[in-house]
Design a protein around this motif. Structure first.
Motif, short mmCIF file in Angstrom:
data_model
loop_
_atom_site.label_atom_id
_atom_site.label_comp_id
_atom_site.label_asym_id
_atom_site.label_seq_id
_atom_site.Cartn_x
_atom_site.Cartn_y
_atom_site.Cartn_z
N ALA A 69 39.12 18.10 89.59
CA ALA A 69 39.94 17.87 90.79
C ALA A 69 41.41 17.86 90.38
N GLY A 72 44.37 19.37 95.16
CA GLY A 72 43.56 19.72 96.33
C GLY A 72 44.27 20.64 97.31
N ASN A 74 44.34 23.99 96.96
CA ASN A 74 43.73 25.32 96.97
C ASN A 74 42.22 25.21 97.02
N ILE A 134 55.90 24.71 96.14
CA ILE A 134 54.47 25.04 96.06
C ILE A 134 53.74 23.75 95.68
N PRO A 135 52.77 23.32 96.48
CA PRO A 135 52.08 22.08 96.14
C PRO A 135 51.17 22.25 94.93
N GLY A 147 52.30 32.01 92.43
CA GLY A 147 53.49 32.83 92.51
C GLY A 147 54.11 32.80 93.89
N ALA A 148 55.39 33.11 93.94
CA ALA A 148 56.09 33.21 95.22
C ALA A 148 57.42 33.91 94.99
N TRP A 194 36.83 25.68 81.25
CA TRP A 194 38.08 25.19 80.68
C TRP A 194 38.67 24.04 81.48
N ILE A 196 42.28 22.60 81.74
CA ILE A 196 43.65 22.87 81.28
C ILE A 196 44.35 21.53 81.00
N LEU A 254 55.64 27.20 106.86
CA LEU A 254 54.41 26.58 106.35
C LEU A 254 54.35 25.11 106.74
N SER A 264 46.69 22.03 105.73
CA SER A 264 46.46 23.45 105.46
C SER A 264 46.21 23.65 103.97
N ALA A 265 45.73 24.82 103.62
CA ALA A 265 45.58 25.18 102.20
C ALA A 265 46.50 26.35 101.88
N GLU A 364 39.25 27.85 96.80
CA GLU A 364 37.87 27.68 96.35
C GLU A 364 37.12 26.81 97.35
C1 LIG Z 1 51.30 24.67 102.12
C2 LIG Z 1 50.80 25.40 100.91
C3 LIG Z 1 51.56 26.42 100.35
C4 LIG Z 1 51.12 27.12 99.21
N1 LIG Z 1 51.90 28.10 98.70
C5 LIG Z 1 51.48 28.80 97.61
C6 LIG Z 1 52.30 29.84 97.07
O1 LIG Z 1 53.39 30.14 97.55
N2 LIG Z 1 51.84 30.51 95.97
C7 LIG Z 1 50.63 30.20 95.38
O2 LIG Z 1 50.28 30.84 94.39
N3 LIG Z 1 49.85 29.20 95.88
C8 LIG Z 1 50.24 28.50 96.97
N4 LIG Z 1 49.46 27.50 97.48
C9 LIG Z 1 48.16 27.20 96.82
C10 LIG Z 1 48.24 26.01 95.83
O3 LIG Z 1 49.42 25.31 95.95
C11 LIG Z 1 48.08 26.47 94.38
O4 LIG Z 1 46.90 27.19 94.21
C12 LIG Z 1 48.09 25.29 93.39
O5 LIG Z 1 48.19 25.78 92.09
C13 LIG Z 1 46.86 24.40 93.49
O6 LIG Z 1 47.10 23.24 92.71
P1 LIG Z 1 46.24 21.92 92.87
O7 LIG Z 1 46.70 20.96 91.84
O8 LIG Z 1 46.33 21.46 94.29
O9 LIG Z 1 44.80 22.45 92.52
P2 LIG Z 1 43.42 22.23 93.31
O10 LIG Z 1 43.53 22.86 94.63
O11 LIG Z 1 43.02 20.81 93.25
O12 LIG Z 1 42.44 23.08 92.39
C14 LIG Z 1 42.46 24.48 92.44
C15 LIG Z 1 41.46 25.00 91.39
O13 LIG Z 1 41.97 24.76 90.09
C16 LIG Z 1 41.05 23.96 89.34
N5 LIG Z 1 41.86 23.08 88.50
C17 LIG Z 1 42.85 22.25 88.90
N6 LIG Z 1 43.40 21.63 87.83
C18 LIG Z 1 42.75 22.09 86.74
C19 LIG Z 1 42.85 21.81 85.35
N7 LIG Z 1 43.73 20.95 84.85
N8 LIG Z 1 41.99 22.45 84.50
C20 LIG Z 1 41.07 23.33 84.97
N9 LIG Z 1 40.93 23.62 86.28
C21 LIG Z 1 41.76 23.00 87.16
C22 LIG Z 1 40.19 23.25 90.38
O14 LIG Z 1 38.92 22.90 89.85
C23 LIG Z 1 40.10 24.30 91.44
O15 LIG Z 1 39.12 25.26 91.08
C24 LIG Z 1 49.88 26.77 98.61
C25 LIG Z 1 49.11 25.74 99.16
C26 LIG Z 1 49.56 25.05 100.29
C27 LIG Z 1 48.73 23.94 100.85
#
Ligand SMILES: Cc1cc2nc3c(=O)[nH]c(=O)nc-3n(C[C@H](O)[C@H](O)[C@H](O)COP(=O)(O)OP(=O)(O)OC[C@H]3O[C@@H](n4cnc5c(N)ncnc54)[C@H](O)[C@@H]3O)c2cc1C
Length: 369
Positions: A69, A72, A74, A134-135, A147-148, A194, A196, A254, A264-265, A364
């Motif tokens: 986790a 959250g 994506n 980017i969250p 990326g963005a 993995w 990370i 957004l 939203s995701a 996912e």
């Molecule tokens: C409003 C909004 C805007 C967004 N804009 C963008 C954008 O501009 N560009 C973009 O690319 N994405 C964007 N996203 C998507 C999101 O922000 C990215 O994908 C982000 O990297 C997810 O990070 P998280 O910590 O929330 O990961 P999570 O959503 O919690 O996890 C995502 C995946 O990564 C895995 N994971 C997380 N941490 C680790 C770790 N340490 N080791 C191994 N696996 C791990 C999880 O198991 C899951 O499979 C946006 C999302 C939102 C809600």
């Protein structure tokens, strides 16, 4: 705590916390704000080899049913309850200047990506500013190569350090071994293998030649507005000021992931890459269709396809297609993950019926396995 010596900077904060702890009935944060809990979650406040190799920790991580986790942002929790989770909360980072202009960072996975962007841009370092707002966490960023606005995390990455959950050891992958591609990487392609731990990045104290980057019309206009407002030349913009401009552009379209409704995701579908023949067929029917050459074919904006299918702003109960940005699906409170997914599938089916293009979901989907 912050320490500096010979230009090296270290930020640490976890000293008072245990190296790891267990939480029962743990809430799983997610920006869609769907109900989600783990029956038991391992919280890693420390990502040293000594902690990870502790038999209890290594055994928990070796179980493929243990879900990693993070922020959250994506994921779609299709089920409100999963059995086992692990999360990295370690947030230390260090920065070492390596020559007149380069800075090499080592950042632990639990740090917020946006917090890192602000911290580095605020020090006048160039490289991450386009990723402002980017969250999510630094540890998740290499997963889907976030990326963005023309920058991907891959562009700045030197290495990614991981815990091999099967082999129970730390490994460091140089950038080329990470197999980064558009919204993907080896880490995403090899799920459950993995964890990370740390990411190594390389930034610059001097601006790139084409500073500031304005390839996107919305960003170009926002930079022009900034220049008019401040009376300063575009080229004089600092990375922190550029990050603020990006923030303004993003918040205009957004939902705010920091809190409130709707949840939203982010972008819910990938922009599809279709064959030139399919693109030609679509262009004959919709001559104004935006299209971009891409490796492997022609990229069509998924948001345009959704809008063309007449779905922008469509709401069913607590779920909707955003009226500001058709690529964003919103949760307005009270829906279950299953209801949300059913709505997403109906959007995908309708787009396919109207345009013949099948969209692929970006986040996912978490099910109870
Ligand atoms: C409003 C909004 C805007 C967004 N804009 C963008 C954008 O501009 N560009 C973009 O690319 N994405 C964007 N996203 C998507 C999101 O922000 C990215 O994908 C982000 O990297 C997810 O990070 P998280 O910590 O929330 O990961 P999570 O959503 O919690 O996890 C995502 C995946 O990564 C895995 N994971 C997380 N941490 C680790 C770790 N340490 N080791 C191994 N696996 C791990 C999880 O198991 C899951 O499979 C946006 C999302 C939102 C809600």
């Amino acid at each position: 705590m912050k320490s500096t010596s010979m230009g090296t900077e270290t930020q640490t904060g976890a000293a008072e916390r245990p190296a790891f702890e267990w939480v029962d009935d743990a809430s799983l944060p997610n920006t869609l704000r769907l109900p989600a809990k783990a029956e038991r979650m391992l919280v890693l406040n420390d990502v040293s080899e000594a902690t990870l190799a502790t038999p209890q920790v290594a055994g928990w991580l070796a179980d493929p049913d243990t879900r990693v986790a993070a922020g959250g942002s994506n994921v779609v929790f299709a089920t409100p309850r999963i059995a086992k989770a692990a999360i990295v909360t370690a947030t230390d980072w260090s920065a070492v200047p390596t020559d007149a202009s380069a800075i090499e960072l080592s950042v632990e996975a639990g740090m917020g990506l946006d917090a890192l962007v602000r911290a580095t841009a605020g020090r006048g370092w160039f490289g991450l500013e386009a990723l402002a707002e980017i969250p999510g966490t630094v540890g998740a960023a290499p997963m889907q190569n976030v990326g963005a606005y023309g920058t991907e995390i891959a562009d700045r990455t030197r290495w990614v350090e991981v815990w091999d959950r099967q082999e129970r050891r730390i490994e460091r992958f140089a950038r080329n071994a990470c197999d980064f591609s558009y919204r993907s990487s080896r880490f995403k392609r090899e799920p459950d293998r993995w964890l990370i731990l740390r990411v190594g990045l390389r930034l610059s104290a001097t601006p790139p030649a084409d500073w500031p980057p304005v390839a996107y019309p919305g960003v170009d206009k926002a930079v022009a507005d900034w220049s008019a407002r401040t009376g300063r030349a575009r080229s004089a913009m600092s990375p922190a000021e550029y990050a603020d401009v990006i923030t303004t552009v993003r918040l205009a379209k957004l939902p705010d992931w920091r809190g409130g409704w709707p949840g939203s995701a982010g972008s819910f579908f990938h922009n599809p890459i279709v064959t030139p023949e399919v693109a030609a067929r679509l262009s004959r029917r919709w001559p104004d269709m935006p299209r971009f050459d891409a490796p492997g074919g022609v990229k069509i904006p998924a948001g345009w396809l959704i809008e063309t299918a007449g779905l922008k702003g469509r709401r069913e109960g607590a779920v909707a297609v955003s009226s500001r940005h058709a690529l964003v699906l919103e949760h307005h409170g009270g829906a279950s993950g299953a209801e949300f997914l059913r709505f997403a599938e109906s959007v995908r089916d309708r787009v396919e019926d109207e345009t013949g293009v099948r969209l692929v979901v970006e986040p996912e989907c978490v099910t109870d396995r």
